[in-house]
Design a protein around this motif. Structure first.
Motif, mmCIF file in Angstrom:
data_model
loop_
_atom_site.group_PDB
_atom_site.id
_atom_site.type_symbol
_atom_site.label_atom_id
_atom_site.label_comp_id
_atom_site.label_asym_id
_atom_site.label_seq_id
_atom_site.Cartn_x
_atom_site.Cartn_y
_atom_site.Cartn_z
ATOM 1 N N PRO A 1 -10.362 -55.683 -67.672
ATOM 2 C CA PRO A 1 -9.786 -56.820 -68.031
ATOM 3 C C PRO A 1 -8.327 -56.599 -68.574
ATOM 4 N N GLY A 2 -7.586 -57.893 -68.082
ATOM 5 C CA GLY A 2 -6.029 -57.688 -68.404
ATOM 6 C C GLY A 2 -5.302 -58.186 -67.121
ATOM 7 N N ILE A 3 -3.776 -58.556 -67.478
ATOM 8 C CA ILE A 3 -3.014 -59.013 -66.582
ATOM 9 C C ILE A 3 -2.135 -57.958 -66.094
ATOM 10 N N PHE A 4 -2.324 -57.643 -64.971
ATOM 11 C CA PHE A 4 -1.606 -56.371 -64.323
ATOM 12 C C PHE A 4 -0.199 -56.699 -63.452
ATOM 13 N N ARG A 5 0.855 -56.093 -64.029
ATOM 14 C CA ARG A 5 2.115 -56.484 -63.273
ATOM 15 C C ARG A 5 2.665 -55.019 -63.019
ATOM 16 N N GLU A 6 3.712 -55.328 -61.803
ATOM 17 C CA GLU A 6 4.172 -53.958 -61.135
ATOM 18 C C GLU A 6 4.590 -52.918 -62.130
ATOM 19 N N GLU A 7 5.337 -53.248 -63.069
ATOM 20 C CA GLU A 7 5.923 -52.522 -64.137
ATOM 21 C C GLU A 7 5.089 -51.593 -64.708
ATOM 22 N N MET A 8 3.686 -51.948 -64.970
ATOM 23 C CA MET A 8 2.671 -51.358 -65.769
ATOM 24 C C MET A 8 2.150 -50.194 -64.891
ATOM 25 N N ASP B 1 3.698 -62.967 -60.216
ATOM 26 C CA ASP B 1 4.795 -63.754 -60.808
ATOM 27 C C ASP B 1 6.356 -63.108 -60.418
ATOM 28 N N LYS B 2 6.334 -61.732 -60.203
ATOM 29 C CA LYS B 2 7.583 -61.151 -59.973
ATOM 30 C C LYS B 2 8.058 -61.627 -58.480
ATOM 31 N N LEU B 3 7.095 -61.380 -57.781
ATOM 32 C CA LEU B 3 7.427 -61.973 -56.327
ATOM 33 C C LEU B 3 7.829 -63.204 -56.144
ATOM 34 N N ILE B 4 7.202 -64.450 -56.913
ATOM 35 C CA ILE B 4 7.711 -65.647 -56.817
ATOM 36 C C ILE B 4 8.923 -65.790 -57.458
ATOM 37 N N SER B 5 9.250 -65.361 -58.124
ATOM 38 C CA SER B 5 10.595 -65.330 -59.057
ATOM 39 C C SER B 5 11.662 -64.695 -58.372
ATOM 40 N N GLU B 6 11.603 -63.209 -57.847
ATOM 41 C CA GLU B 6 12.678 -62.692 -57.087
ATOM 42 C C GLU B 6 12.885 -63.152 -56.002
ATOM 43 N N PHE C 1 5.513 -50.690 -46.568
ATOM 44 C CA PHE C 1 4.077 -49.984 -46.693
ATOM 45 C C PHE C 1 2.975 -51.064 -47.357
ATOM 46 N N MET C 2 1.918 -51.176 -46.671
ATOM 47 C CA MET C 2 0.819 -52.008 -47.040
ATOM 48 C C MET C 2 0.021 -51.015 -48.210
ATOM 49 N N SER C 3 0.192 -51.379 -49.574
ATOM 50 C CA SER C 3 -0.479 -50.721 -50.365
ATOM 51 C C SER C 3 -1.733 -51.516 -50.980
ATOM 52 N N THR C 4 -2.423 -51.437 -51.964
ATOM 53 C CA THR C 4 -3.458 -52.201 -52.569
ATOM 54 C C THR C 4 -3.433 -52.550 -53.908
ATOM 55 N N THR C 5 -4.139 -53.670 -54.344
ATOM 56 C CA THR C 5 -4.083 -53.838 -55.900
ATOM 57 C C THR C 5 -5.099 -53.123 -56.502
ATOM 58 N N SER C 6 -5.957 -52.324 -55.770
ATOM 59 C CA SER C 6 -6.980 -51.488 -56.234
ATOM 60 C C SER C 6 -6.350 -50.234 -56.958
ATOM 61 N N VAL C 7 -5.095 -49.909 -57.088
ATOM 62 C CA VAL C 7 -4.395 -48.850 -57.725
ATOM 63 C C VAL C 7 -4.324 -49.250 -59.049
ATOM 64 N N TYR C 8 -4.675 -50.668 -59.513
ATOM 65 C CA TYR C 8 -4.701 -50.955 -60.930
ATOM 66 C C TYR C 8 -6.135 -50.755 -61.511
ATOM 67 N N VAL D 1 0.891 -58.642 -53.948
ATOM 68 C CA VAL D 1 1.177 -59.873 -53.030
ATOM 69 C C VAL D 1 -0.513 -60.674 -53.202
ATOM 70 N N VAL D 2 -0.439 -61.340 -54.075
ATOM 71 C CA VAL D 2 -1.756 -62.039 -54.493
ATOM 72 C C VAL D 2 -1.701 -63.416 -54.728
ATOM 73 N N ALA D 3 -2.584 -64.022 -54.391
ATOM 74 C CA ALA D 3 -2.409 -65.695 -54.337
ATOM 75 C C ALA D 3 -2.159 -65.811 -55.970
ATOM 76 N N PRO D 4 -1.663 -66.931 -56.486
ATOM 77 C CA PRO D 4 -1.102 -66.873 -57.865
ATOM 78 C C PRO D 4 -2.568 -67.729 -58.400
ATOM 79 N N LEU D 5 -3.519 -68.225 -57.959
ATOM 80 C CA LEU D 5 -4.526 -68.861 -58.542
ATOM 81 C C LEU D 5 -5.559 -67.953 -58.751
ATOM 82 N N HIS D 6 -6.550 -67.891 -59.623
ATOM 83 C CA HIS D 6 -7.685 -67.055 -59.655
ATOM 84 C C HIS D 6 -9.011 -67.591 -60.032
#
Length: 254
Positions: A118-125, A233-238, A107-114, A198-203
């Motif tokens: 300001p801040g670094i947002f990860r899935e578990e948050m 980071d989670k995507l890259i690592s796992e 299912f394609m969701s969106t990062t707009s749910v965060y 699913v976001v490019a690692p550079l910002h």
């Protein structure tokens, strides 16, 4: 050869189709009869599927579902633009269309749910249970992989082509080819029940991206710590995943 159901042959869905069709047989849906005819004329297995809340009747179950190995849902369900009541009706129609399905599903969701702060947002948050649409999808299909996508980019869809008044912030963008690559990787690994940003690692800043894409000089921004950053980071690592397009400044390069 796997059989894949692709619900939503729009801007993203058509590009996912192109990247997956060489090694899979894909059955796609779209929302207009004209587009169904156009797709079929190109040799695409196409069906009409509309999940509009104004439609009184529920769609008939998709007959191909029992034969599918993978299901990919790219139909947008925006919580920012639509009430939960309307979303609930649309989702009910989607579930009726799919029916019982226990194999791999995306299912394609969106990062707009965060939060937009300001801040670094990860899935578990932000667990799935806290997001209305994601939670409904997860309850219907416990095995679902939820991909929270950054701003969709690639081809002529580049930041330099957008009209913008504020270019000071950083970007959380993703090239469509990396979305397809993530899906392919997860299919090959047989992964179920995951949630990934699913976001490019550079910002880089919007200003940097626009300048680079216009071949103009620009100094790099050093204020990312004051910005809203979605971590992949989670995507890259796992998945041991390497982005083909890690830098949004270079999304226009092949």
């Amino acid at each position: 050869m796997k059989k894949i159901g692709l619900i939503g042959y729009g801007w993203l869905g058509s590009r996912i189709y192109n990247d997956l069709s060489s090694n899979s047989e894909i059955f796609a849906t779209t929302t207009s009869l004209q587009k169904v005819e156009d797709m079929r004329s190109q040799g695409i297995h196409a069906e009409l599927a509309v999940f509009n809340e104004s439609e009184k009747e529920f769609p008939d179950p998709w007959s191909i579902v029992p034969d599918l190995d993978v299901m990919i849902i790219t139909v947008p369900f925006s919580e920012k633009r639509t009430s939960q009541e309307i979303l609930d009706k649309r989702l009910s129609k989607l579930f009726s269309f799919i029916g019982r399905y226990e194999k791999q599903i995306f299912f394609m969701s969106t990062t707009s749910v965060y939060p937009d702060e300001p801040g670094i947002f990860r899935e578990e948050m932000l667990p799935v249970e806290s997001v209305f649409v994601e939670n409904k999808i997860k309850k219907a299909f416990p095995q679902v992989n939820i991909l929270r996508l950054g701003g969709l980019m690639g081809d002529s869809r580049l930041l330099k082509n957008f009209k913008m008044t504020d270019v000071s912030g950083i970007v959380n963008h993703i090239h469509y080819k990396d979305i397809a690559a993530v899906i392919i990787t997860m299919i090959e690994k047989g992964i179920n029940g995951k949630i990934y940003n699913v976001v490019a690692p550079l910002h880089p800043s919007k200003q940097e991206v626009i300048a680079y894409q216009n071949n103009l000089p620009i100094e790099a921004s050093h204020e990312n710590n004051k910005q809203r950053i979605i971590s992949s980071d989670k995507l890259i690592s796992e998945l041991d995943f390497t982005f083909a397009y890690p830098d949004p400044k270079k999304f226009h390069l092949i």
